[in-house]
Structures are given as C-alpha cells and as structure tokens.
Design an enzyme around this catalytic site. Structure first.
Site, PDB file in Angstrom:
ATOM      1  CB  CYS A 139      -0.943   0.016   1.206  1.00 31.00           C
ATOM      2  SG  CYS A 139      -2.013   1.476   1.201  1.00 31.00           S
ATOM      3  CB  CYS A 142      -0.480   2.545   4.228  1.00 28.12           C
ATOM      4  SG  CYS A 142      -2.293   2.444   4.308  1.00 28.12           S
TER       5      CYS A 142
END
Length: 184
Positions: A139, A142
């Site tokens: 991700c 993130c």
C-alpha cells in the site's frame, strides 16, 4: 523436517539451499547491529507484525518466541494490532489510491481504528510496525503516511530502511517456508 512448533533457528535451517541468502539476511536483520536506527523492542515488534502479515503460522510462532524476550504482553498485542489494522487499512487505502478518483479521498472511511489510540506500543514503534506491514501488503498511500510520521518523530532514513529490510526478509522467509512445505 516438520516446521510446526519449530524455533527460529530450526526454521532458518529448514530453508532450502536455494534460499541461502535468506538464511544470512534473517540473522542480520534480526540483530540490533543489522537493524541500524532501531532498538531491540522496535526490531521485535516490526518482526512480529511482519511475520503475521506473512501468514506462515510456524514463523509467527517462532518470531513470537523471540519477540517475547524483550516485549511485554501489551507490546506483543500492539504488534498484533499493527498487523490487524494494516490488513484492513492497506486494502482500503490501496484501493482508493489505485482507483484514481479523488472523490473517494473526500469520503469518510467509516472504518473503526480505535486500537491506534492505545495499541500497547509507543507511537513510533506502532508506526514502524505499520510501515513494515504496509510494505508487505503493497500500500503506497500507507507507506507514504507512516514514513512521514516516523521521520517527523526523528527516526533516521536508516531506521526506516531497517524496518523495510526486516519486512522484506521475514516475508521472503514466510513465502519460502510455505512453498517448501507445499512441495514436500
């Protein structure tokens, strides 16, 4: 050799010959001298969260044993919490980022994340564990967010790199052990 209930040295030795580099890297990244910029507790919390994200139960159990040498039960649960919350967040934020429609970024997520307020880990260690799990789960949104917070709290680029190296090696060991077991 059965890896169920095996110690970390047993699992390292169970790695096939073609994964010799993983054996060497595992010893390195799990030592404080091989994880520059991190302390022993951070290293162990990152390793545990990474092992959980790697989804290989024998490796999780072995890393739990190593982590328990320095982490309190609350800190152990904090590492577990980082893996759990990032399993959810990484899917959500990766998807909203990959969709390329800014409208999703304006919407309230509607996902509970109460554990972040009192995970059992200090803020920096929780962020480092979350960064490692986010790397495993791929991700980018993130990764950017956690890296920014970590750096704002004074962790060096070398500390961030060490967390990423731990995640990379733990994940590679999990995948290799899983594949070795499936081939046996």
């Amino acid at each position: 050799m059965s890896v169920q209930g095996a110690s970390l040295p047993d699992l390292r030795n169970a790695l096939p010959d073609y994964a010799k580099d993983l054996k060497l890297n595992l010893d390195s990244v799990l030592s404080e001298t091989g994880a520059a910029g991190l302390d022993g507790k951070q290293l162990r919390a990152i390793a545990l969260a990474s092992a959980i994200a790697g989804r290989h139960a024998p490796l999780v159990a072995a890393i739990e044993s190593v982590a328990a040498e320095q982490l309190s039960p609350e800190e152990m649960n904090g590492a577990r919490a980082a893996a759990a919350i990032m399993a959810m967040n990484n899917v959500y934020y990766r998807a909203t980022h990959l969709i390329h429609n800014d409208e999703y970024g304006q919407l309230r997520t509607g996902l509970r994340m109460n554990i972040l307020a009192n995970s059992g880990l200090d803020k920096v260690t929780l962020e480092l564990a979350s960064l490692a799990v986010s790397a495993i789960n791929g991700c980018g949104a993130c990764l950017d967010s956690h890296e920014r917070v970590i750096r704002e709290h004074g962790v060096s680029a070398q500390g961030v790199q060490s967390a990423l190296r731990i995640a990379a090696v733990i994940h590679a060991v999990a995948v290799t052990l899983e594949q070795s077991a499936a081939a046996a």
